[in-house]
Design a protein around this motif. Structure first.
Motif, PDB file in Angstrom:
ATOM      1  N   HIS A 119      -1.612   8.309   3.028  1.00 61.87           N
ATOM      2  CA  HIS A 119      -2.027   9.346   2.082  1.00 61.87           C
ATOM      3  C   HIS A 119      -3.494   9.686   2.320  1.00 61.87           C
ATOM      4  N   SER A 120      -3.706  10.576   3.275  1.00 61.80           N
ATOM      5  CA  SER A 120      -5.060  11.027   3.572  1.00 61.80           C
ATOM      6  C   SER A 120      -4.991  12.400   4.217  1.00 61.80           C
TER       7      SER A 120
ATOM      8  N   ARG B 139     -11.634   8.013  -1.527  1.00 58.46           N
ATOM      9  CA  ARG B 139     -10.567   7.027  -1.351  1.00 58.46           C
ATOM     10  C   ARG B 139     -10.637   6.025  -2.494  1.00 58.46           C
TER      11      ARG B 139
ATOM     12  N   PHE C 127       0.826  -1.214   0.000  1.00 62.40           N
ATOM     13  CA  PHE C 127       0.000   0.000   0.000  1.00 62.40           C
ATOM     14  C   PHE C 127       0.855   1.257   0.000  1.00 62.40           C
ATOM     15  N   ILE C 128       0.249   2.354  -0.439  1.00 59.39           N
ATOM     16  CA  ILE C 128       0.838   3.681  -0.256  1.00 59.39           C
ATOM     17  C   ILE C 128       0.248   4.164   1.059  1.00 59.39           C
TER      18      ILE C 128
ATOM     19  N   TYR D 249      -5.919   4.814   0.067  1.00 59.83           N
ATOM     20  CA  TYR D 249      -5.378   6.020  -0.560  1.00 59.83           C
ATOM     21  C   TYR D 249      -6.476   7.053  -0.783  1.00 59.83           C
TER      22      TYR D 249
ATOM     23  N   VAL E 145      -3.271   1.701  -7.248  1.00 55.51           N
ATOM     24  CA  VAL E 145      -3.277   3.151  -7.077  1.00 55.51           C
ATOM     25  C   VAL E 145      -2.302   3.800  -8.070  1.00 55.51           C
ATOM     26  N   GLU E 146      -1.103   3.249  -8.173  1.00 52.21           N
ATOM     27  CA  GLU E 146      -0.122   3.813  -9.112  1.00 52.21           C
ATOM     28  C   GLU E 146      -0.647   3.747 -10.546  1.00 52.21           C
TER      29      GLU E 146
ATOM     30  N   THR F   8      -7.670  10.443  -2.567  1.00 60.36           N
ATOM     31  CA  THR F   8      -7.395  11.292  -3.726  1.00 60.36           C
ATOM     32  C   THR F   8      -7.577  12.765  -3.353  1.00 60.36           C
TER      33      THR F   8
ATOM     34  N   SER G 256      -4.163   2.819   4.999  1.00 60.39           N
ATOM     35  CA  SER G 256      -3.950   2.067   3.760  1.00 60.39           C
ATOM     36  C   SER G 256      -4.865   2.461   2.591  1.00 60.39           C
TER      37      SER G 256
ATOM     38  N   LYS H 117      -1.127  -0.777  -3.743  1.00 64.20           N
ATOM     39  CA  LYS H 117      -0.175   0.209  -4.243  1.00 64.20           C
ATOM     40  C   LYS H 117      -0.104   0.158  -5.773  1.00 64.20           C
TER      41      LYS H 117
END
Length: 161
Positions: A59-60, A113, A55-56, A98, A155-156, A100, A96, A152
């Motif tokens: 990121h929130s 998310r 996960f990234i 992500y 998301v990428e 946006t 966990s 991850k």
């Protein structure tokens, strides 16, 4: 149980989110029988397998430092087992899933998310924590089943579009 999670919270270091996250997952696995009483079995079975590198993390728009401090205070005030399980599950989600920069078009209260449906992990679902809206390909849809954070890799791939 509460002493164990306080120890994990005390070790929180924003620059070491991978270690912190993996410790939360170990905690869930250690106290599996307690979590089974208070957490959706589908979500629980998913998070028990989570690994930080998948996960990234972080990121929130959540203030992790304030959240951890608040959670620790609640535990020190002798919160019950159910509240501790819910707290840890929510923290895993916050770390966990992500977030946006896209504001929810329904409620305008939270950014969306990136998640996936457990049974169909190849389709990104945008999800609002506030109003629980779910969006696939810019269409509002009703989701049956549990959502889990997008990996991850997903998301990428989504962010490259």
């Amino acid at each position: 149980m509460n002493k164990s999670i306080i120890k994990i919270y005390d070790s929180f270091d924003k620059s070491e989110l991978n270690i912190f996250f993996d410790n939360l997952i170990k905690f869930v696995n250690k106290y599996d029988s307690e979590f089974q009483k208070h957490t959706s079995l589908e979500y629980l079975n998913s998070i028990k397998k989570f690994k930080s590198q998948d996960f990234i993390l972080g990121h929130s728009d959540d203030s992790l430092e304030l959240g951890i401090s608040f959670y620790k205070k609640k535990i020190e005030e002798n919160q019950d087992e159910e509240a501790t399980c819910n707290q840890v599950s929510s923290l895993i989600w916050a770390l966990s899933a992500y977030m946006t920069d896209e504001l929810c078009p329904i409620c305008s209260e939270s950014n969306l998310r990136l998640t996936v449906m457990k049974q169909e992990e190849n389709q990104i679902v945008k999800f609002c924590d506030e109003c629980l809206s779910t969006i696939i390909n810019d269409n509002y849809v009703k989701i049956e089943g549990e959502l889990i954070p997008a990996s991850k890799k997903m998301v990428e791939s989504y962010l490259e579009i």
